[in-house]
Enzyme design. Structure first.
Site, mmCIF file in Angstrom:
data_model
loop_
_atom_site.group_PDB
_atom_site.id
_atom_site.type_symbol
_atom_site.label_atom_id
_atom_site.label_comp_id
_atom_site.label_asym_id
_atom_site.label_seq_id
_atom_site.Cartn_x
_atom_site.Cartn_y
_atom_site.Cartn_z
ATOM 1 N N LYS A 64 -82.263 38.280 -51.372
ATOM 2 C CA LYS A 64 -83.307 38.600 -50.411
ATOM 3 C C LYS A 64 -83.603 37.399 -49.497
ATOM 4 C CE LYS A 64 -83.198 42.551 -52.514
ATOM 5 N NZ LYS A 64 -83.015 42.400 -53.910
ATOM 6 N N TYR A 124 -90.227 46.277 -59.084
ATOM 7 C CA TYR A 124 -88.934 46.731 -58.588
ATOM 8 C C TYR A 124 -88.330 47.718 -59.606
ATOM 9 C CZ TYR A 124 -83.963 46.724 -57.682
ATOM 10 O OH TYR A 124 -82.676 47.125 -57.483
ATOM 11 N N ASP A 138 -91.739 37.012 -60.881
ATOM 12 C CA ASP A 138 -90.696 37.369 -59.926
ATOM 13 C C ASP A 138 -91.249 37.031 -58.538
ATOM 14 O OD1 ASP A 138 -89.023 38.647 -58.093
ATOM 15 O OD2 ASP A 138 -88.530 40.273 -59.468
ATOM 16 N N ARG A 192 -67.175 28.690 -65.465
ATOM 17 C CA ARG A 192 -68.302 29.470 -66.000
ATOM 18 C C ARG A 192 -69.387 28.514 -66.491
ATOM 19 N NH1 ARG A 192 -68.123 30.658 -70.932
ATOM 20 N NH2 ARG A 192 -65.989 31.432 -71.022
HETATM 21 C C1 LIG Z 1 -88.557 42.073 -56.555
HETATM 22 C C2 LIG Z 1 -87.134 42.200 -57.004
HETATM 23 N N1 LIG Z 1 -86.736 41.620 -58.137
HETATM 24 C C3 LIG Z 1 -85.461 41.710 -58.587
HETATM 25 C C4 LIG Z 1 -84.509 42.433 -57.892
HETATM 26 C C5 LIG Z 1 -83.120 42.547 -58.447
HETATM 27 O O1 LIG Z 1 -82.240 41.724 -57.744
HETATM 28 P P1 LIG Z 1 -80.696 42.052 -57.484
HETATM 29 O O2 LIG Z 1 -80.618 43.294 -56.656
HETATM 30 O O3 LIG Z 1 -80.187 40.819 -56.774
HETATM 31 O O4 LIG Z 1 -80.061 42.242 -58.822
HETATM 32 C C6 LIG Z 1 -84.866 43.042 -56.693
HETATM 33 C C7 LIG Z 1 -83.872 43.819 -55.918
HETATM 34 O O5 LIG Z 1 -84.213 44.552 -55.014
HETATM 35 C C8 LIG Z 1 -86.217 42.933 -56.239
HETATM 36 O O6 LIG Z 1 -86.630 43.509 -55.095
#
Ligand SMILES: Cc1ncc(COP(=O)(O)O)c(C=O)c1O
Length: 377
Positions: free
Chosen positions: A197, A100, A172, A47
């Site tokens: 992604k 998101y 992000d 961890r």
């Molecule tokens: C722009 C964006 N940020 C964060 C996330 C969250 O990521 P995760 O699904 O890996 O937890 C997503 C998920 O679709 C996303 O599209």
């Protein structure tokens, strides 16, 4: 080293014991100590640190040009760790007016109960961002381009606003990936990724990342990563690392294909409008052109026939797989209102019901165009 070299070599050396040219999967929870406290290369418990995760973390820091990279079990785990490291109950965060849905849910349904206040603001309007700042604002949270509306925010300008307020700018960078946009170089303090992604790139792993240019903040985040425990496992870390090696070439092809599809959709009578920052009619085009090298593989459009037609198009697509998520080699189609952004329904972040989102993959573009042609009917 240039970016195309860093994706392959950044932070990675051949394994010190065997010379293995890619980091092995260290599927191990604990490490033998040479006498009490005699750790080998600092490894004690997975961890806290694991060699496969360390290799990914070094690669992430290199790609974003940061001082410290950290890998998590998911994008949301990374976001939660970041927010509870930097903020305390009673603090405030400025969040995007569209983002998101899961990020919004984290603020609205989880961290609000913990005492973290937030204000959604359309970040294209810098005056509104300034107005939303309070004395308790610790973070300006930015997503650019946004999911799913592809809005663009000016990272350099937001970094200035955050700095003046004594707050951190978080970006992000999931949609662009570091191949197209590197927020730390533009003044952001912390970059967030869903490595699920484009970084992973093959729809076979869920993961998240934080990268910061501030070594001290990096240390605090690493402390909380261990204390909160939402780390990436070794196999997941290895899959993301493998994906990263082809990030640069994949992104080129995602962009090529997306540009062709945007051209096709823009002319189609069943499409009311196409949302893509590469279009010179897009309100954020100039800013996108300034801070991104290309405009990415994500394309959204609004169906001229409304919500019913948008759903019909999603259901008719064959080669475009009807599925959530994005950024993999295969093309995906979805209806954000009823799928990825359902958690934002009824909120300020609700998305239009006639919206269709495409994650354009790296297949032969003529096959993708033929599928859209039959799906649009
Ligand atoms: C722009 C964006 N940020 C964060 C996330 C969250 O990521 P995760 O699904 O890996 O937890 C997503 C998920 O679709 C996303 O599209």
């Amino acid at each position: 080293m240039e970016f195309e070299t860093r994706v392959i070599h950044g932070g990675q050396e051949a394994d010190s014991r065997t010379g293995a040219v890619v980091p092995p999967i260290y599927a191990v929870s604990t490490y033998k100590q040479d006498g009490v406290g005699g750790l080998r290369e600092g490894y004690e418990y997975s961890r806290s640190a694991n060699p496969t995760r360390d290799a990914l973390q070094a690669s992430l820091a290199s790609l974003e040009n940061g001082a410290r990279g950290l890998a998590f079990a998911s994008g949301l785990a990374a976001e939660d760790t970041l927010l509870r490291t930097v903020c305390r109950p009673g603090d405030h965060v400025v969040i995007p007016g569209d983002a998101y849905g899961g990020t919004y849910r984290l603020f609205a349904r989880v961290l609000e109960r913990w005492g973290l206040d937030y204000t959604p603001v359309a970040q294209q309007d810098l005056g509104e961002v300034r107005k939303a700042i309070r004395e308790t604002t610790r973070i300006v949270w930015c997503e650019t381009p946004t999911n799913p509306l592809l809005n663009v925010a000016d990272i350099t300008a937001l970094a200035g606003i955050a700095r003046d307020a004594g707050a951190h700018l978080v970006v992000d960078n999931t949609f662009a990936s570091p191949a197209l946009q590197r927020p730390l170089e533009l003044g952001a303090d912390i970059v967030v990724h869903s490595t699920t992604k484009y970084l992973g790139g093959h729809s076979d792993v869920v993961g998240g990342a934080l990268v910061t240019s501030d070594a001290e903040l990096g240390e605090q985040l690493a402390y909380h990563q261990n204390a909160m425990g939402s780390v990436a496992g070794p196999f997941d870390a290895w899959l993301v690392l493998r994906g990263i090696k082809t990030l640069a070439v994949r992104m080129d092809r995602h962009c090529d294909n997306a540009e062709r599809i945007v051209g096709y959709l823009s002319e189609h009578k069943k499409v009311a409008s196409v949302l893509y920052p590469g279009l010179d009619t897009h309100p954020g085009h100039e800013i996108a052109a300034k801070q991104m090298s290309r405009f990415g593989g994500m394309v959204s459009f609004r169906a001229a026939g409304g919500a019913e037609q948008a759903i019909e198009i999603c259901n008719r697509a064959k080669l475009f797989v009807l599925a959530e998520s994005l950024g993999g080699v295969e093309s995906l189609i979805e209806h954000p209102g009823q799928m990825t952004h359902l958690s934002a329904a009824g909120s300020a972040l609700e998305v239009p019901a006639d919206l269709v989102r495409l994650s354009v993959g790296i297949e032969t573009v003529d096959d993708l165009l033929a599928d859209l042609e039959q799906a649009l009917g």
